[in-house]
Design an enzyme around this catalytic site. Structure first.
Site, PDB file in Angstrom:
ATOM      1  N   CYS A   7      34.398  47.326  37.486  1.00 12.28           N
ATOM      2  CA  CYS A   7      35.494  46.556  36.881  1.00 12.28           C
ATOM      3  C   CYS A   7      35.088  45.085  36.886  1.00 12.28           C
ATOM      4  CB  CYS A   7      36.813  46.805  37.599  1.00 12.28           C
ATOM      5  SG  CYS A   7      36.861  46.277  39.325  1.00 12.28           S
ATOM      6  N   ASN A  10      35.934  43.822  41.314  1.00 13.62           N
ATOM      7  CA  ASN A  10      35.607  44.789  42.381  1.00 13.62           C
ATOM      8  C   ASN A  10      36.537  44.643  43.590  1.00 13.62           C
ATOM      9  OD1 ASN A  10      32.893  45.683  44.615  1.00 13.62           O
ATOM     10  ND2 ASN A  10      34.140  47.058  43.412  1.00 13.62           N
ATOM     11  N   CYS A  12      40.197  45.511  42.829  1.00 16.68           N
ATOM     12  CA  CYS A  12      41.392  46.304  42.469  1.00 16.68           C
ATOM     13  C   CYS A  12      40.996  47.678  41.920  1.00 16.68           C
ATOM     14  CB  CYS A  12      42.266  45.564  41.462  1.00 16.68           C
ATOM     15  SG  CYS A  12      42.911  43.976  42.057  1.00 16.68           S
ATOM     16  N   ARG A  13      40.542  47.723  40.665  1.00 16.30           N
ATOM     17  CA  ARG A  13      40.384  49.010  39.987  1.00 16.30           C
ATOM     18  C   ARG A  13      39.171  49.815  40.436  1.00 16.30           C
ATOM     19  NH1 ARG A  13      40.459  46.405  34.208  1.00 16.30           N
ATOM     20  NH2 ARG A  13      39.436  44.828  35.493  1.00 16.30           N
ATOM     21  N   SER A  14      37.971  49.214  40.418  1.00 16.65           N
ATOM     22  CA  SER A  14      36.788  50.038  40.750  1.00 16.65           C
ATOM     23  C   SER A  14      36.746  50.468  42.215  1.00 16.65           C
ATOM     24  CB  SER A  14      35.481  49.374  40.300  1.00 16.65           C
ATOM     25  OG  SER A  14      35.227  48.171  40.971  1.00 16.65           O
ATOM     26  N   ASP A 123      44.063  45.817  33.861  1.00 12.37           N
ATOM     27  CA  ASP A 123      43.816  44.931  35.001  1.00 12.37           C
ATOM     28  C   ASP A 123      45.156  44.605  35.679  1.00 12.37           C
ATOM     29  OD1 ASP A 123      43.190  42.899  36.726  1.00 12.37           O
ATOM     30  OD2 ASP A 123      41.963  41.789  35.295  1.00 12.37           O
TER      31      ASP A 123
HETATM   32  P1  4NP Z   1      39.644  44.152  39.222  1.00 13.74           P
HETATM   33  O1  4NP Z   1      40.817  43.073  39.136  1.00 13.74           O
HETATM   34  O2  4NP Z   1      38.679  43.812  38.108  1.00 13.74           O
HETATM   35  O3  4NP Z   1      40.347  45.438  38.990  1.00 13.74           O
HETATM   36  O4  4NP Z   1      39.044  44.026  40.596  1.00 13.74           O
HETATM   37  C1  4NP Z   1      40.600  41.693  39.144  1.00 13.74           C
HETATM   38  C2  4NP Z   1      40.409  41.047  40.338  1.00 13.74           C
HETATM   39  C3  4NP Z   1      40.220  39.672  40.344  1.00 13.74           C
HETATM   40  C4  4NP Z   1      40.209  38.973  39.153  1.00 13.74           C
HETATM   41  C5  4NP Z   1      40.388  39.635  37.962  1.00 13.74           C
HETATM   42  C6  4NP Z   1      40.580  41.007  37.959  1.00 13.74           C
HETATM   43  N1  4NP Z   1      40.039  37.582  39.172  1.00 13.74           N
HETATM   44  O5  4NP Z   1      40.149  36.956  38.097  1.00 13.74           O
HETATM   45  O6  4NP Z   1      39.780  36.992  40.244  1.00 13.74           O
END
Ligand code: 4NP
Length: 154
Positions: A7, A10, A12-14, A123
């Site tokens: 993702c 790294n 939340c989703r992955s 997201d």
């Molecule tokens: P992820 O979510 O891609 O599912 O881990 C996010 C976590 C942090 C950010 C964006 C998406 N960020 O902009 O810091």
């Protein structure tokens, strides 16, 4: 077989996909035959634990994300993994751009591969708690389908 979930951050989703799919592998007795990891295309959260909201939502469904730490996707991952599953189209196009011509790794969009009702895991980072439940719902469904695929490939 080696599977990598990707993702943006790294956190939340992955990592949620990593924890959910690993749990399904353990229940199926396949944990020693399939290697699972996750990574982010961005570097903001390298070395950090997963997002508190993601950890709590996962914990309530019995998935433990406490040991996971953020890491950034790197070019060597194209040689380390057989299957790389991106959470959204932006992650997928970032990977496709970095992909070396000699990589045998298969790249795909996680939900689209298994024909879920949506193609992307949204997201949840800037949203509320409901987003994290939705992420888990989608990832659990796709992980069931991935487990069936993996069983057929071992
Ligand atoms: P992820 O979510 O891609 O599912 O881990 C996010 C976590 C942090 C950010 C964006 C998406 N960020 O902009 O810091």
């Amino acid at each position: 077989m080696r599977v990598l979930f990707v993702c943006l951050g790294n956190i939340c989703r992955s990592p949620t996909a990593e924890a959910v799919f690993r749990s399904k592998l353990v229940k199926a007795g396949l944990a020693d035959q399939v290697q699972v990891d996750s990574a982010g295309t961005g570097d903001w959260h390298v070395g950090k634990p997963a997002d508190t909201r993601a950890r709590h939502a996962a914990q309530q469904r019995g998935y433990d994300m406490s040991a996971l730490r953020g890491r950034q996707f790197e070019a060597a991952d194209f040689q380390r993994f057989d299957l790389m599953l991106a959470m959204d189209n932006s992650n997928l196009s970032n990977l496709a751009r970095m992909r070396p011509s000699n990589s045998g790794a298969e790249l795909d969009l996680f939900l689209r591969r298994y024909q879920l009702e949506v193609d992307e895991v949204p997201d949840p980072y800037y949203g509320g708690d409901h987003g994290f439940e939705h992420v888990l719902d989608l990832i659990e469904q796709a992980s069931d389908a991935l487990l069936i695929e993996v069983k057929g490939r071992l």
